[in-house]
Design a protein around this motif. Structure first.
Motif, short mmCIF file in Angstrom:
data_model
loop_
_atom_site.label_atom_id
_atom_site.label_comp_id
_atom_site.label_asym_id
_atom_site.label_seq_id
_atom_site.Cartn_x
_atom_site.Cartn_y
_atom_site.Cartn_z
N SER A 43 0.83 -1.21 0.00
CA SER A 43 0.00 0.00 0.00
C SER A 43 0.85 1.25 0.00
CB SER A 43 -0.89 0.02 1.25
OG SER A 43 -1.74 -1.11 1.31
N LEU A 44 0.20 2.37 -0.23
CA LEU A 44 0.79 3.69 -0.07
C LEU A 44 0.47 4.12 1.36
CD1 LEU A 44 2.08 6.27 -1.22
CD2 LEU A 44 -0.20 6.89 -2.08
N ASN A 45 1.50 4.37 2.15
CA ASN A 45 1.32 4.62 3.58
C ASN A 45 1.71 6.05 3.94
OD1 ASN A 45 0.92 1.67 4.65
ND2 ASN A 45 2.58 1.60 3.18
N PHE A 46 1.05 6.56 4.96
CA PHE A 46 1.32 7.92 5.45
C PHE A 46 1.45 7.88 6.96
CE2 PHE A 46 -0.77 8.31 1.47
CZ PHE A 46 -0.22 9.42 0.88
N GLY A 47 2.40 8.64 7.45
CA GLY A 47 2.55 8.79 8.88
C GLY A 47 2.41 10.25 9.27
N TYR A 80 -1.38 7.42 11.43
CA TYR A 80 -1.14 6.53 10.31
C TYR A 80 -2.36 6.53 9.39
CZ TYR A 80 -0.49 2.15 7.72
OH TYR A 80 -0.35 1.22 6.72
N ALA A 81 -2.13 6.40 8.11
CA ALA A 81 -3.19 6.17 7.12
C ALA A 81 -2.61 5.33 5.99
CB ALA A 81 -3.72 7.49 6.57
N ARG A 82 -3.47 4.50 5.42
CA ARG A 82 -3.04 3.60 4.35
C ARG A 82 -3.97 3.78 3.16
NH1 ARG A 82 -4.01 -1.91 3.00
NH2 ARG A 82 -5.51 -2.16 4.69
N LEU A 103 -9.01 4.70 0.91
CA LEU A 103 -8.36 5.19 2.12
C LEU A 103 -8.83 4.34 3.29
CD1 LEU A 103 -6.75 7.30 3.75
CD2 LEU A 103 -8.80 8.74 3.71
N CYS A 104 -7.88 3.81 4.04
CA CYS A 104 -8.25 2.93 5.15
C CYS A 104 -7.22 3.02 6.27
CB CYS A 104 -8.37 1.49 4.66
SG CYS A 104 -6.93 0.85 3.79
#
Length: 139
Positions: free
Chosen positions: A45-49, A61-63, A74-75
């Motif tokens: 996945s494309l991940n965000f912190g 966190y978001a994925r 978005l999950c």
């Protein structure tokens, strides 16, 4: 960046053990998710912190599952309990939206039972025609 927090899609900055702990113990949607499954989800996945700029600690966190062309889901959006109430969740979701904007992704979907106000602040709306959508698997 808001109030001493920054957002990044750099996978090297993520703390996978912390993300797994948050999601598997403090959410209704990922309760009991194994570390192996969480690590696979992160890898694919494309991940965000979200990070505290003073300490460098990850606080959110978001994925995103996406082809970066037509669709994104978005999950796993999560903000640590001690960091809530500061607008981090809204800013994190806005960072995800803004990151995907150059790809001209036609649709970003998400599902939530209790955080509609967070997502509405950055432009998410209920499905115009929910009767067109179908799902396969557990519901």
């Amino acid at each position: 960046m808001i109030d001493n927090y920054e957002f990044s899609s750099d996978p090297a900055r993520l703390d996978p053990a912390l993300v797994h702990h948050w999601l598997s113990t403090d959410t209704y949607w990922a309760a009991g998710r194994s570390r192996e499954k969480q690590d696979r989800a992160i890898a694919d996945s494309l991940n965000f912190g979200a990070y505290d700029t003073a300490s460098g600690a990850q606080v959110g966190y978001a994925r995103v599952v996406t082809d970066r062309v037509t669709f994104a889901w978005l999950c796993d959006v999560y903000v640590a309990r001690e960091a809530r109430g500061k607008g981090i969740g809204t800013a994190l979701v806005a960072a995800v939206r803004d990151h995907l904007a150059p790809y001209d992704v036609r649709r970003i979907l998400l599902a939530t039972a209790d955080a509609h106000d967070v997502y509405e602040k950055v432009g998410f709306r209920p499905l115009a025609e929910p009767g067109k959508w179908m799902a396969y698997g557990r519901q």
